[in-house]
Design a protein around this motif. Structure first.
Motif, PDB file in Angstrom:
ATOM      1  N   SER A  10     -26.187  59.457 -33.567  1.00 28.12           N
ATOM      2  CA  SER A  10     -25.291  58.330 -33.554  1.00 28.12           C
ATOM      3  C   SER A  10     -24.155  58.791 -33.061  1.00 28.12           C
ATOM      4  N   ALA A  11     -23.334  57.904 -32.684  1.00 27.17           N
ATOM      5  CA  ALA A  11     -21.901  58.319 -32.099  1.00 27.17           C
ATOM      6  C   ALA A  11     -21.035  58.938 -33.126  1.00 27.17           C
ATOM      7  N   THR A  12     -21.346  58.791 -34.364  1.00 27.05           N
ATOM      8  CA  THR A  12     -20.261  59.129 -35.558  1.00 27.05           C
ATOM      9  C   THR A  12     -20.838  60.716 -35.676  1.00 27.05           C
ATOM     10  N   GLU A  13     -21.975  60.949 -35.535  1.00 29.29           N
ATOM     11  CA  GLU A  13     -22.730  62.178 -35.966  1.00 29.29           C
ATOM     12  C   GLU A  13     -22.108  63.218 -34.219  1.00 29.29           C
ATOM     13  N   ALA A  14     -22.148  62.439 -33.261  1.00 30.44           N
ATOM     14  CA  ALA A  14     -21.830  63.344 -32.153  1.00 30.44           C
ATOM     15  C   ALA A  14     -20.384  63.826 -31.986  1.00 30.44           C
ATOM     16  N   ARG A  15     -19.498  62.700 -32.725  1.00 29.93           N
ATOM     17  CA  ARG A  15     -18.181  62.877 -32.786  1.00 29.93           C
ATOM     18  C   ARG A  15     -17.648  64.214 -33.710  1.00 29.93           C
ATOM     19  N   VAL A  16     -18.302  64.038 -34.977  1.00 29.66           N
ATOM     20  CA  VAL A  16     -18.268  64.966 -36.011  1.00 29.66           C
ATOM     21  C   VAL A  16     -18.846  66.165 -35.565  1.00 29.66           C
ATOM     22  N   HIS A  17     -19.930  66.406 -34.940  1.00 31.26           N
ATOM     23  CA  HIS A  17     -20.395  67.585 -34.504  1.00 31.26           C
ATOM     24  C   HIS A  17     -20.177  67.916 -32.950  1.00 31.26           C
ATOM     25  N   PHE A  18     -19.186  67.569 -32.540  1.00 28.63           N
ATOM     26  CA  PHE A  18     -18.995  67.524 -30.910  1.00 28.63           C
ATOM     27  C   PHE A  18     -19.254  69.122 -30.468  1.00 28.63           C
ATOM     28  N   GLY A  19     -18.788  69.996 -31.345  1.00 30.66           N
ATOM     29  CA  GLY A  19     -18.816  71.397 -31.030  1.00 30.66           C
ATOM     30  C   GLY A  19     -20.430  71.777 -30.619  1.00 30.66           C
ATOM     31  N   GLU A  20     -21.089  71.316 -31.599  1.00 32.37           N
ATOM     32  CA  GLU A  20     -22.444  71.690 -31.615  1.00 32.37           C
ATOM     33  C   GLU A  20     -23.183  70.977 -30.292  1.00 32.37           C
ATOM     34  N   GLN A  27     -27.153  74.593 -23.487  1.00 33.17           N
ATOM     35  CA  GLN A  27     -28.365  75.320 -23.651  1.00 33.17           C
ATOM     36  C   GLN A  27     -29.683  74.583 -22.755  1.00 33.17           C
ATOM     37  N   GLY A  28     -29.276  73.351 -22.248  1.00 36.09           N
ATOM     38  CA  GLY A  28     -30.259  72.743 -21.496  1.00 36.09           C
ATOM     39  C   GLY A  28     -30.545  71.414 -22.119  1.00 36.09           C
ATOM     40  N   GLU A  29     -30.425  71.212 -23.392  1.00 36.69           N
ATOM     41  CA  GLU A  29     -30.716  69.984 -24.095  1.00 36.69           C
ATOM     42  C   GLU A  29     -29.923  68.600 -23.651  1.00 36.69           C
ATOM     43  N   THR A  30     -30.578  67.480 -23.499  1.00 31.55           N
ATOM     44  CA  THR A  30     -30.231  66.219 -23.379  1.00 31.55           C
ATOM     45  C   THR A  30     -30.209  65.399 -24.650  1.00 31.55           C
ATOM     46  N   LEU A  31     -28.995  64.908 -25.110  1.00 28.28           N
ATOM     47  CA  LEU A  31     -29.009  63.959 -26.061  1.00 28.28           C
ATOM     48  C   LEU A  31     -28.576  62.770 -25.836  1.00 28.28           C
ATOM     49  N   VAL A  32     -29.256  61.714 -26.593  1.00 26.25           N
ATOM     50  CA  VAL A  32     -28.998  60.196 -26.539  1.00 26.25           C
ATOM     51  C   VAL A  32     -28.089  59.924 -27.555  1.00 26.25           C
ATOM     52  N   VAL A  33     -27.027  59.288 -27.223  1.00 25.05           N
ATOM     53  CA  VAL A  33     -26.095  58.859 -28.498  1.00 25.05           C
ATOM     54  C   VAL A  33     -26.426  57.361 -28.743  1.00 25.05           C
ATOM     55  N   GLU A  34     -26.528  57.044 -29.876  1.00 18.47           N
ATOM     56  CA  GLU A  34     -26.598  55.641 -30.165  1.00 18.47           C
ATOM     57  C   GLU A  34     -25.564  55.102 -30.993  1.00 18.47           C
ATOM     58  N   VAL A  40     -26.417  54.206 -26.046  1.00 19.73           N
ATOM     59  CA  VAL A  40     -25.283  53.793 -25.327  1.00 19.73           C
ATOM     60  C   VAL A  40     -24.697  54.922 -24.161  1.00 19.73           C
ATOM     61  N   ALA A  41     -25.191  56.125 -24.550  1.00 17.33           N
ATOM     62  CA  ALA A  41     -24.891  57.217 -23.657  1.00 17.33           C
ATOM     63  C   ALA A  41     -25.779  58.184 -23.635  1.00 17.33           C
ATOM     64  N   VAL A  42     -25.840  59.122 -22.533  1.00 16.12           N
ATOM     65  CA  VAL A  42     -26.534  60.485 -22.598  1.00 16.12           C
ATOM     66  C   VAL A  42     -25.735  61.588 -22.307  1.00 16.12           C
ATOM     67  N   ILE A  43     -25.666  62.517 -22.976  1.00 16.85           N
ATOM     68  CA  ILE A  43     -24.747  63.914 -22.811  1.00 16.85           C
ATOM     69  C   ILE A  43     -26.010  64.875 -22.417  1.00 16.85           C
ATOM     70  N   LEU A  44     -25.541  65.328 -20.995  1.00 14.67           N
ATOM     71  CA  LEU A  44     -26.637  66.508 -20.625  1.00 14.67           C
ATOM     72  C   LEU A  44     -25.574  67.400 -19.756  1.00 14.67           C
ATOM     73  N   SER A  45     -26.062  68.394 -19.397  1.00 16.36           N
ATOM     74  CA  SER A  45     -25.435  69.494 -18.823  1.00 16.36           C
ATOM     75  C   SER A  45     -24.884  69.078 -17.506  1.00 16.36           C
ATOM     76  N   VAL A  46     -24.042  70.092 -17.008  1.00 15.71           N
ATOM     77  CA  VAL A  46     -23.672  69.883 -15.643  1.00 15.71           C
ATOM     78  C   VAL A  46     -24.595  70.206 -14.676  1.00 15.71           C
ATOM     79  N   GLU A  47     -25.631  71.103 -15.008  1.00 12.85           N
ATOM     80  CA  GLU A  47     -26.416  71.584 -14.191  1.00 12.85           C
ATOM     81  C   GLU A  47     -27.412  70.274 -13.852  1.00 12.85           C
ATOM     82  N   GLU A  48     -27.818  69.549 -15.105  1.00 17.01           N
ATOM     83  CA  GLU A  48     -28.596  68.328 -14.925  1.00 17.01           C
ATOM     84  C   GLU A  48     -27.949  67.192 -13.981  1.00 17.01           C
ATOM     85  N   TYR A  49     -26.875  67.062 -14.512  1.00 20.14           N
ATOM     86  CA  TYR A  49     -26.068  65.976 -14.021  1.00 20.14           C
ATOM     87  C   TYR A  49     -25.938  66.297 -12.367  1.00 20.14           C
TER      88      TYR A  49
END
Length: 101
Positions: A10-20, A27-34, A40-49
């Protein structure tokens, strides 16, 4: 704590645990933020981008294939033979090479 790899967050979870989130993405994981159950968004590494940015787009590939087809047609100065015609011609050529009639 954010759930396992591949699980949308969730967006809230991503905000609260942004460091994690940053650590996991580094480390290469791609996360989908809902938000509200919708992605509504995807967070991915610079390399993958960068890899995705540099990848040829589907339309570019189709355009290149079309141009190649046009080049082949201009070199042949006529229509391209059907696969059946090419196979028939190859069989006739082989028969002649083997001494047949």
């Amino acid at each position: 704590m954010i759930e396992d790899t591949g699980t949308p967050i969730s967006a809230t979870e991503a905000r609260v645990h942004f460091g994690e989130v940053l650590q996991r993405v580094a480390q290469g994981e791609t996360l989908v933020v809902e938000r509200g159950g919708r992605a509504v968004a995807v967070i991915l590494s610079v390399e993958e981008y960068e890899r995705l940015r540099k990848a040829p787009k589907q339309q570019e590939i189709l355009d290149a294939l079309w141009r190649l087809g046009q080049e082949i047609r201009s070199h042949l100065q006529g229509p391209i033979s059907s696969p059946e015609e090419v196979i028939r011609a190859m069989r006739e050529e082989r028969t002649l090479e083997l001494g047949g009639s």
